[in-house]
Write a protein that holds these residues in place. Sequence first.
Motif, PDB file in Angstrom:
ATOM      1  N   PHE A 255     118.712  92.034  32.715  1.00 38.39           N
ATOM      2  CA  PHE A 255     117.611  91.608  31.845  1.00 38.39           C
ATOM      3  C   PHE A 255     116.635  92.775  31.704  1.00 38.39           C
ATOM      4  O   PHE A 255     115.659  92.866  32.454  1.00 38.39           O
ATOM      5  CB  PHE A 255     116.894  90.391  32.432  1.00 38.39           C
ATOM      6  N   SER A 256     116.879  93.638  30.764  1.00 39.40           N
ATOM      7  CA  SER A 256     116.076  94.870  30.702  1.00 39.40           C
ATOM      8  C   SER A 256     115.672  95.281  29.300  1.00 39.40           C
ATOM      9  O   SER A 256     114.963  96.267  29.143  1.00 39.40           O
ATOM     10  CB  SER A 256     116.857  96.014  31.352  1.00 39.40           C
ATOM     11  N   PHE A 257     116.120  94.566  28.265  1.00 40.92           N
ATOM     12  CA  PHE A 257     115.823  94.988  26.901  1.00 40.92           C
ATOM     13  C   PHE A 257     114.494  94.374  26.431  1.00 40.92           C
ATOM     14  O   PHE A 257     114.454  93.289  25.869  1.00 40.92           O
ATOM     15  CB  PHE A 257     116.943  94.571  25.956  1.00 40.92           C
ATOM     16  N   LEU A 293     112.903  85.461  29.551  1.00 42.10           N
ATOM     17  CA  LEU A 293     114.149  86.141  29.904  1.00 42.10           C
ATOM     18  C   LEU A 293     114.539  87.061  28.753  1.00 42.10           C
ATOM     19  O   LEU A 293     114.981  86.605  27.702  1.00 42.10           O
ATOM     20  CB  LEU A 293     115.273  85.140  30.156  1.00 42.10           C
ATOM     21  N   PRO A 294     114.363  88.379  28.913  1.00 36.83           N
ATOM     22  CA  PRO A 294     114.731  89.295  27.836  1.00 36.83           C
ATOM     23  C   PRO A 294     116.236  89.508  27.771  1.00 36.83           C
ATOM     24  O   PRO A 294     117.001  88.984  28.587  1.00 36.83           O
ATOM     25  CB  PRO A 294     114.010  90.582  28.227  1.00 36.83           C
ATOM     26  N   GLY A 295     116.640  90.295  26.785  1.00 37.75           N
ATOM     27  CA  GLY A 295     118.055  90.627  26.663  1.00 37.75           C
ATOM     28  C   GLY A 295     118.474  91.652  27.703  1.00 37.75           C
ATOM     29  O   GLY A 295     117.692  92.104  28.530  1.00 37.75           O
ATOM     30  N   HIS A 325     111.527  80.961  27.644  1.00 36.38           N
ATOM     31  CA  HIS A 325     112.104  81.525  26.421  1.00 36.38           C
ATOM     32  C   HIS A 325     113.076  82.639  26.772  1.00 36.38           C
ATOM     33  O   HIS A 325     112.824  83.435  27.689  1.00 36.38           O
ATOM     34  CB  HIS A 325     111.010  82.077  25.502  1.00 36.38           C
ATOM     35  N   GLY A 326     114.182  82.702  26.031  1.00 34.58           N
ATOM     36  CA  GLY A 326     115.156  83.760  26.225  1.00 34.58           C
ATOM     37  C   GLY A 326     115.458  84.480  24.932  1.00 34.58           C
ATOM     38  O   GLY A 326     115.557  83.857  23.871  1.00 34.58           O
ATOM     39  N   GLU A 327     115.598  85.796  25.019  1.00 29.71           N
ATOM     40  CA  GLU A 327     115.979  86.628  23.870  1.00 29.71           C
ATOM     41  C   GLU A 327     117.376  87.185  24.093  1.00 29.71           C
ATOM     42  O   GLU A 327     117.645  87.791  25.139  1.00 29.71           O
ATOM     43  CB  GLU A 327     115.017  87.802  23.693  1.00 29.71           C
ATOM     44  N   CYS A 328     118.267  86.993  23.131  1.00 28.26           N
ATOM     45  CA  CYS A 328     119.614  87.562  23.138  1.00 28.26           C
ATOM     46  C   CYS A 328     120.325  87.257  24.460  1.00 28.26           C
ATOM     47  O   CYS A 328     120.719  86.124  24.699  1.00 28.26           O
ATOM     48  CB  CYS A 328     119.564  89.059  22.845  1.00 28.26           C
TER      49      CYS A 328
END
Length: 436
Positions: A255-257, A293-295, A325-328
């Motif tokens: 999870f680093s983007f 939660l990022p991509g 919330h989550g991205e990608c």
Amino acid sequence: MAASLVISAPASGVGKTTLTLALARAWRNRGLKVQCFKSGPDYIDPAFHAAATGRASVNVDSWAMDRATIVHLVGRGTDADVVLAEGSMGLFDGVAARGVCGTGATADIAEMLGWPVLLVIDPSGQAQTAAAIAAGLRDYRAGLRLAGVVLNRVASPRHEDLVRRALADAGIAVFGALPRHAEISLPKRHLGLVQAEEQAEIGGLIDEAARFVAEHVDLDAVLRSAAAWSPEPAVKGLNVTPPGQRIALARDAAFSFVYPHMLEAWRAAGAEILPFSPLADETPDASADVCWLPGGYPELHAGKIAANAHFRGGLRAFAETRPVHGECGGYMVLGAGLTDADGIHHEMTGLLGLETSFAKRRMHLGYRLAELAAPMPGHQAGARLRGHEFHYSTIVAQPDTPLAVVHDATGAVIAETGSRRGQATGTFFHLIAEDR
């Protein structure tokens, strides 16, 4: 005033990132303060810039950001001696339809800021034709100034001489020519370069690149070709609303983007960011009022995520009372399951019904404009969000209520609508800015 340049090329894969890092480190080694930027939506390169300069780098994007936002972001170069903006793809490559103040092309940023373009040209398989390409890029769009060229991957002294003569006949300065040098090749994977924080040897690679480039490129001549630039006064800050006051942010190799300007904007608005690692089986901080939660690369760590029952149970408990919330990649982990490239199905957190698969990879790439049908953390229903999508997963099932109507850069509606269920929301695009 800073000496400012945009580093671009005719295409991807020519050596823009390597040259940017090498120049930045070489000038830093001379005692100069160097500030880097990334033109376009790449969320990996800024971390490499930071490793080379010791200063945070951010993205500037003419499709997603307005001019005032870009002026605000580049203002961090005020105290720098040298400012370098690394381009994306080819110099004029963007989308067909104009966005907020451009198409996302590197040329938009160069023209807007008045920074000359330093071209990286790879003349492999050609000679004089390389000069025709450089001259075509120089003359294609009024308002741009070409500083000159650095040749990359020249095959021999004879090859270099042929190209140099042709460029001289076209009136284009050549600042140097780089022979092939495998020792400074940056490792890659399916979404781009292996991230800087995953490479223990990155400092040594950048040092070697700086040494090599300083040996073959006239650094003083490059600086003389740059524009003397002073930032304009910023009339406003970033148009970014934090998703909460205390934000639990998943942050590790899976999870680093995250766009650096987003985190900076959240902090500038008074939010506190509380990192945690799902790969270490950690849960969101109990004091947080939202979880993000990022991509990243959940597909490379799906087995570990599925096995980390403490993380999965803790996130589900968090979502009973607070938004998540989550991205990608983060969106995929909020789903019911993820099938990896070997066809193995892994149970995810189940906060959404999304099922994704990497067994049959299909690239999804491009700018996104989303009109929210319901609220998500930091944004109300009806908000228009600009972002970028880049992944290789296939949607097997997306059964929950759509979060938004999502358009690509041409205005066409796409199937990746995002989802919402209870306190959980997710999108396939990474948020860059909100239209206001």
